[in-house]
Write an enzyme that holds these catalytic residues in place. Structure first.
Site, PDB file in Angstrom:
ATOM      1  N   GLU A  93      -7.111   8.567   5.998  1.00 18.31           N
ATOM      2  CA  GLU A  93      -7.349   9.304   7.238  1.00 18.31           C
ATOM      3  C   GLU A  93      -7.790  10.752   7.024  1.00 18.31           C
ATOM      4  O   GLU A  93      -7.077  11.695   7.390  1.00 18.31           O
ATOM      5  CB  GLU A  93      -6.088   9.271   8.112  1.00 18.31           C
ATOM      6  CG  GLU A  93      -5.646   7.868   8.490  1.00 18.31           C
ATOM      7  CD  GLU A  93      -4.633   7.839   9.632  1.00 18.31           C
ATOM      8  OE1 GLU A  93      -4.211   8.914  10.096  1.00 18.31           O
ATOM      9  OE2 GLU A  93      -4.275   6.727  10.059  1.00 18.31           O
TER      10      GLU A  93
ATOM     11  N   TYR B 186      -4.091   2.237  15.753  1.00 15.88           N
ATOM     12  CA  TYR B 186      -2.865   2.224  16.562  1.00 15.88           C
ATOM     13  C   TYR B 186      -3.181   1.967  18.025  1.00 15.88           C
ATOM     14  O   TYR B 186      -2.477   1.238  18.706  1.00 15.88           O
ATOM     15  CB  TYR B 186      -2.094   3.542  16.379  1.00 15.88           C
ATOM     16  CG  TYR B 186      -1.507   3.616  14.984  1.00 15.88           C
ATOM     17  CD1 TYR B 186      -0.272   3.043  14.715  1.00 15.88           C
ATOM     18  CD2 TYR B 186      -2.220   4.172  13.919  1.00 15.88           C
ATOM     19  CE1 TYR B 186       0.260   3.047  13.435  1.00 15.88           C
ATOM     20  CE2 TYR B 186      -1.700   4.175  12.631  1.00 15.88           C
ATOM     21  CZ  TYR B 186      -0.458   3.611  12.399  1.00 15.88           C
ATOM     22  OH  TYR B 186       0.060   3.590  11.125  1.00 15.88           O
TER      23      TYR B 186
ATOM     24  N   ARG C 121       0.866  -1.182   0.000  1.00 13.26           N
ATOM     25  CA  ARG C 121       0.000   0.000   0.000  1.00 13.26           C
ATOM     26  C   ARG C 121       0.902   1.231   0.000  1.00 13.26           C
ATOM     27  O   ARG C 121       1.640   1.464   0.942  1.00 13.26           O
ATOM     28  CB  ARG C 121      -0.882  -0.019   1.248  1.00 13.26           C
ATOM     29  CG  ARG C 121      -1.730   1.234   1.432  1.00 13.26           C
ATOM     30  CD  ARG C 121      -2.594   1.107   2.685  1.00 13.26           C
ATOM     31  NE  ARG C 121      -3.432   2.274   2.884  1.00 13.26           N
ATOM     32  CZ  ARG C 121      -3.176   3.243   3.747  1.00 13.26           C
ATOM     33  NH1 ARG C 121      -2.102   3.209   4.511  1.00 13.26           N
ATOM     34  NH2 ARG C 121      -3.986   4.279   3.866  1.00 13.26           N
TER      35      ARG C 121
ATOM     36  N   HIS D 117      -2.661  10.876   0.485  1.00 11.75           N
ATOM     37  CA  HIS D 117      -2.125  10.666   1.833  1.00 11.75           C
ATOM     38  C   HIS D 117      -1.466  11.987   2.247  1.00 11.75           C
ATOM     39  O   HIS D 117      -0.256  12.073   2.430  1.00 11.75           O
ATOM     40  CB  HIS D 117      -1.149   9.492   1.840  1.00 11.75           C
ATOM     41  CG  HIS D 117      -0.878   8.922   3.204  1.00 11.75           C
ATOM     42  ND1 HIS D 117      -0.963   7.577   3.497  1.00 11.75           N
ATOM     43  CD2 HIS D 117      -0.509   9.510   4.372  1.00 11.75           C
ATOM     44  CE1 HIS D 117      -0.648   7.367   4.764  1.00 11.75           C
ATOM     45  NE2 HIS D 117      -0.362   8.530   5.323  1.00 11.75           N
TER      46      HIS D 117
ATOM     47  N   GLU E 160      -3.365   0.077   8.160  1.00 15.24           N
ATOM     48  CA  GLU E 160      -2.188   0.509   8.931  1.00 15.24           C
ATOM     49  C   GLU E 160      -2.317   0.006  10.355  1.00 15.24           C
ATOM     50  O   GLU E 160      -3.385   0.101  10.969  1.00 15.24           O
ATOM     51  CB  GLU E 160      -2.068   2.040   9.016  1.00 15.24           C
ATOM     52  CG  GLU E 160      -1.546   2.695   7.769  1.00 15.24           C
ATOM     53  CD  GLU E 160      -1.417   4.210   7.916  1.00 15.24           C
ATOM     54  OE1 GLU E 160      -1.181   4.705   9.043  1.00 15.24           O
ATOM     55  OE2 GLU E 160      -1.575   4.891   6.891  1.00 15.24           O
TER      56      GLU E 160
ATOM     57  N   ASN F  92      -7.302   2.055   9.880  1.00 19.54           N
ATOM     58  CA  ASN F  92      -6.005   2.296  10.514  1.00 19.54           C
ATOM     59  C   ASN F  92      -6.217   2.334  12.012  1.00 19.54           C
ATOM     60  O   ASN F  92      -7.047   3.113  12.520  1.00 19.54           O
ATOM     61  CB  ASN F  92      -5.398   3.627  10.062  1.00 19.54           C
ATOM     62  CG  ASN F  92      -4.964   3.596   8.606  1.00 19.54           C
ATOM     63  OD1 ASN F  92      -5.090   2.564   7.934  1.00 19.54           O
ATOM     64  ND2 ASN F  92      -4.456   4.704   8.120  1.00 19.54           N
TER      65      ASN F  92
HETATM   66  C1  FCB Z   1      -1.119   7.479  10.481  1.00 15.28           C
HETATM   67  C2  FCB Z   1      -0.682   7.960   9.122  1.00 15.28           C
HETATM   68  C3  FCB Z   1       0.660   7.439   8.696  1.00 15.28           C
HETATM   69  C4  FCB Z   1       1.637   7.372   9.838  1.00 15.28           C
HETATM   70  C5  FCB Z   1       1.034   6.666  11.018  1.00 15.28           C
HETATM   71  C6  FCB Z   1       1.959   6.513  12.200  1.00 15.28           C
HETATM   72  O1  FCB Z   1      -1.975   8.392  11.038  1.00 15.28           O
HETATM   73  O2  FCB Z   1      -1.630   7.590   8.147  1.00 15.28           O
HETATM   74  O3  FCB Z   1       1.115   8.244   7.641  1.00 15.28           O
HETATM   75  O4  FCB Z   1       2.096   8.612  10.142  1.00 15.28           O
HETATM   76  O5  FCB Z   1      -0.115   7.330  11.432  1.00 15.28           O
END
Ligand code: FCB
Length: 505
Positions: free
Chosen positions: A193, A324, A105, A148, A404, A322
């Site tokens: 995002e 985290y 990607r 992006h 992500e 995405n």
């Molecule tokens: C996301 C972004 C990516 C990267 C990660 C850590 O928000 O899409 O570009 O910075 O975080």
């Protein structure tokens, strides 16, 4: 009894037992099986890796400009060279191939393709054409993201995402790329995002273009959605069999103090204003109930015109997620040492990006944290995928992809050059276990892209935060797969996690 996965960390002399492998949804005992055909990939973004900022006709993006604003990016870092991927892509593709990646990607740089109004730059198209051929030669599926975050500066000068016309400019850019690559690229995403583009870019000012006006952010949000819908329709009209999607950044929000009704309300509102304001218009053709009121409380309106929502709700073939971390939010005052930092330590003044959210603090749950101060919460990913499947994508038969997921840690390079990133390795494996658990419980999730292939330019944090599974020495541009890359490659080879014949970093 289910076993646990122990990842020892020689650099720290500690070992860590993963709790994620003990969760439910593991009928095979200790082995996590992924759905048949599950796709294994890695992700990057153009501005974060390419460099070659002024080559082959490329003009500045909003990030080139923003990086020059004093105090906007830690260390005054910029993307002029980054990972020099523009020149080193063959080596990077070889690396991907050695890791066994099945999909890549990446994003395309809009100012490489449309460096000035109305001009398509053939050398920009050539670059991505070579990249795509290189991927296909290595049997790696290209997954292309159109936006992006690197808007051409010339478009920002016309108002950027606050200008409704940008939706048409995005469509022109997409069609030019598709015209050249559509015969070989079958997976296209419009936006990455959009919350960050709109709210960090136009109300918080943590990201380019660094504006700090709540109305501008909400206008940008709507126009990003319009650009998504319009572009998706235009692409499908020239390519009926295209696979189209978009990616949202998601959280799983919990009340820091569930016994306080204010926190419970805030937790729901956080999810609504972060992800549902994008998912609901794009998938269901409406803004979530309460969104307009929330923005109105900040004196801001959504600039919706007749027909916009129908246009935005263009059919899509997948939704990219995405993830985290989640967060525990508190509406009331909390002692300073309980609050988690939420942005880079930049010196330029910024504002609250969260228009209409009200007072909110992210409260520490004493979970392990990454170098970004993000809490490590793998089970949040299982919850998230189940909730998205249940509320949004499942009923429409749309699959989810984790586009992500990954972590920054302060890596230590050993004298022999290796990087034994035990924490990142555990992070990735634990989150993969969460994905498998979500799938076992019915969520239609079909692939995982680790963020990121390479250490790279981490926006306002600059190069200080390393997310790569491959280490980059920015002085020499030398690439070294970290232990996490090897562990991920082992998962890909074995097609699963844990159990016989499995993962060994
Ligand atoms: C996301 C972004 C990516 C990267 C990660 C850590 O928000 O899409 O570009 O910075 O975080």
């Amino acid at each position: 009894m289910s076993s646990t996965m122990t990842v020892s960390g020689p650099t720290t002399g500690t070992s860590r037992t993963s709790p994620a492998t003990e969760t439910e949804g593991d009928p095979a005992g200790n082995r996590r099986v992924f759905p048949p055909g599950f796709l294994w990939g890695a992700a990057t973004a153009a501005f974060q890796i390419e460099g070659a900022a002024a080559e082959d006709g490329r003009t500045p993006s909003i990030w080139d400009t923003f990086c020059r604003v004093p105090g906007a990016v830690v260390g005054g870092d910029h993307g002029d060279v980054a990972c020099d991927h523009y020149h080193r892509w063959p080596e990077d593709l070889d690396l991907m191939s050695r890791l066994g990646l099945q999909a890549y990607r990446f994003s395309t740089s809009w100012p490489r393709i449309v460096p000035e109004p109305g001009r398509i730059e053939p050398r920009g198209l050539d670059f991505y054409s070579r990249l795509v051929d290189g991927l296909l030669e290595r049997n790696i599926q290209p997954w292309l993201t159109l936006y992006h975050w690197d808007l051409p500066q010339w478009l920002e000068d016309l108002g950027g995402w606050t200008n409704r016309d940008v939706a048409d400019r995005m469509t022109e850019y997409a069609l030019a790329l598709h015209d050249r690559l559509g015969d070989r690229v079958r997976h296209w995403s419009t936006l990455n995002e959009p919350w960050c583009s709109a709210f960090l870019g136009y109300s918080g000012g943590q990201h380019a273009p660094g504006r700090q006006e709540p109305q501008a952010a909400v206008s940008a949000m709507h126009h990003l959605l319009l650009a998504h819908g319009r572009t998706a329709r235009a692409l499908r009209s020239v390519d009926r069999d295209i696979t189209l999607g978009f990616t949202v950044n998601c959280t799983v929000s919990d009340a820091a103090h569930p016994w306080h009704p204010e926190d419970a309300v805030l937790a729901r509102r956080t999810e609504m204003l972060l992800q549902e304001v994008f998912l609901e218009p794009a998938l269901l053709g409406r803004y979530p109930e309460g969104a307009a009121e929330a923005y109105a409380s900040a004196g801001v309106t959504i600039p919706v015109r007749d027909g916009d929502l129908a246009e935005i709700a263009a059919p899509v073939d997948f939704v990219g997620v995405n993830y985290y971390n989640g967060g525990a939010v508190c509406a009331l005052d909390v002692p300073e040492d309980e609050a988690l930092p939420t942005q880079a330590a930049v010196t330029r003044p910024t504002s609250d990006p969260n228009v209409g959210l009200g007072s909110s603090t992210l409260v520490s749950r004493r979970l392990p944290r990454t170098a970004m101060d993000w809490e490590v919460q793998p089970d949040g990913l299982r919850r998230l995928l189940e909730y998205l499947h249940r509320e949004y994508t499942g009923p429409a038969g749309i699959p989810l992809y984790v586009t992500e997921n990954g972590a920054a840690f302060d890596d230590v390079v050993s004298p022999d050059g290796s990087v034994d990133d035990a924490e990142r390795t555990a992070y990735v494996l634990d989150h993969l276990a969460a994905v498998a658990d979500a799938a076992a419980r019915g969520a239609d999730v079909r692939g995982y892209f680790v963020w990121s292939l390479l250490d790279n330019f981490e926006w306002a944090y600059g190069y200080a935060k390393r997310f790569g599974v491959v280490h980059v020495d920015f002085a020499t541009q030398r690439r070294t797969p970290k232990r996490s890359a090897l562990a991920y490659a082992a998962v890909i080879r074995s097609g699963g996690l844990g159990g016989a014949g499995t993962v060994g970093p």
